[in-house]
Design an enzyme around this catalytic site. Sequence first.
Site, mmCIF file in Angstrom:
data_model
loop_
_atom_site.group_PDB
_atom_site.id
_atom_site.type_symbol
_atom_site.label_atom_id
_atom_site.label_comp_id
_atom_site.label_asym_id
_atom_site.label_seq_id
_atom_site.Cartn_x
_atom_site.Cartn_y
_atom_site.Cartn_z
ATOM 1 N N HIS A 97 33.524 48.679 43.619
ATOM 2 C CA HIS A 97 34.689 48.568 42.742
ATOM 3 C C HIS A 97 35.674 47.482 43.152
ATOM 4 O O HIS A 97 36.169 46.745 42.311
ATOM 5 C CB HIS A 97 35.401 49.919 42.713
ATOM 6 C CG HIS A 97 36.598 49.973 41.810
ATOM 7 N ND1 HIS A 97 36.535 49.621 40.483
ATOM 8 C CD2 HIS A 97 37.890 50.345 42.051
ATOM 9 C CE1 HIS A 97 37.722 49.771 39.931
ATOM 10 N NE2 HIS A 97 38.573 50.192 40.864
ATOM 11 N N HIS A 141 34.127 52.953 44.126
ATOM 12 C CA HIS A 141 34.861 53.903 43.286
ATOM 13 C C HIS A 141 34.017 55.154 43.133
ATOM 14 O O HIS A 141 32.827 55.082 42.832
ATOM 15 C CB HIS A 141 35.177 53.303 41.911
ATOM 16 C CG HIS A 141 36.244 54.056 41.192
ATOM 17 N ND1 HIS A 141 36.032 55.301 40.633
ATOM 18 C CD2 HIS A 141 37.550 53.767 40.946
ATOM 19 C CE1 HIS A 141 37.152 55.729 40.082
ATOM 20 N NE2 HIS A 141 38.093 54.823 40.254
#
Length: 424
Positions: free
Chosen positions: A329, A227
């Site tokens: 992520h 992310h």
Amino acid sequence: MNLKCDVVIVGTGAAGLFSALSFPDDVNIHMVTKRKADESDSILAQGGISMLRGEEDYDDYFEDTMKAGHFENDEGAVDVMIRSSKDIIDKLIAYGVDFEKDKEGNLSFTKEGAHSQPRILFHEDETGREITSTLLKRVKEKKNVTIHEFTTMVDIIVDNNVCGGIVVTDEDKELFVIEANDVVLACGGIGGLYRNSTNFAHITGDALAIAIKHGIEVSNLNYVQIHPTTLFTKERGRRFLISESVRGEGAVLLDKNGERFTDELQPRDVVSEAIWAQMKKDGTNYVLEDMRPLGKQTILNHFPNIYERCKKEGYDVLYEPIPVVPAQHYHMGGIKVDLNSESTMHGLFVVGEAACNGVHGKNRLASNSLLEALVFAERASKSITERGDTGLDSYFVDYEKYKDLDELFEEYKSIARKKIESGQ
């Protein structure tokens, strides 16, 4: 304390809970989770959940998903997810999920990175918590579902490539068996294997390692999503995520001189690469994300929890940018499953982040994870119900090989790490 049931579900995130709710009331279900039932990565999802706005949006939605996945997606799986989205959202609303609405009472949609159209439903900046906590309430109302907290899957019960249950350990490290006609693994991804991750530390790829150990087919294990924007800190541990929606609503990324350096609405892997390149160029450990373009009202109404967390860390996003850095992520790879979420082992179904059905390809499109998890969790439950398995006639569990549980779980972590790093 061996138990027997029709279905055992490992994990109490959105996928596991929706799977449980998708069974008829006469199906006896046991659910197990490593920690408390409300400590799943689904709870942490901030941004939202995607939904097809209408037939006129189908081609764009399909293209957005394929493009984000570098066109390595399974087109059939993508089609199933998109076509099922309206029905899934209707069911969530019926369960009591409170999505944002406009003044006329219509659903509000926001836009996120790599989406060509606003098609993201949300609840403030805690959509995952709203969905998962609501589903958990509904599951707790079901008389046919029993939840075992602080209970960890140690292994699966197998005979001739048929799964007949799981071996688990409780909080006191006592081993027992939950025998079942079918098993649904919904126990999340691999974030706990990483130093910096947005995931809970106890999500360590156990299901993946157990599948590899038993020769169950896995796929795309090296497809790990980073992310782009998590709040920078020098402390180790789980990173606080600054939602994709923040950039979707207009936040910009700045270098050390306060200059914008990339298009913030590109897919996550592209934005992450741009941030790493800028950090290297600037000789810094982070870049800056400026939320001020959103305006005070949007920040406080749409992102109240991000605002409060940043303020707690010493940053007032109404008046200053915040330091952000990429972190692990999401895992696009996992245990290979078909469109009904069944693995290559009969009776073993896998849903959510533990599964790889091909929807996400090489890189997940923002806010497709909750939708994908729910769509294929429901398909797993329907497939099990329609087939009506009877389980194993007999099985043998050698409890001696599970004596040293700490050593066993370190072995599982090692198996998962090696496979992911080898790109297999």
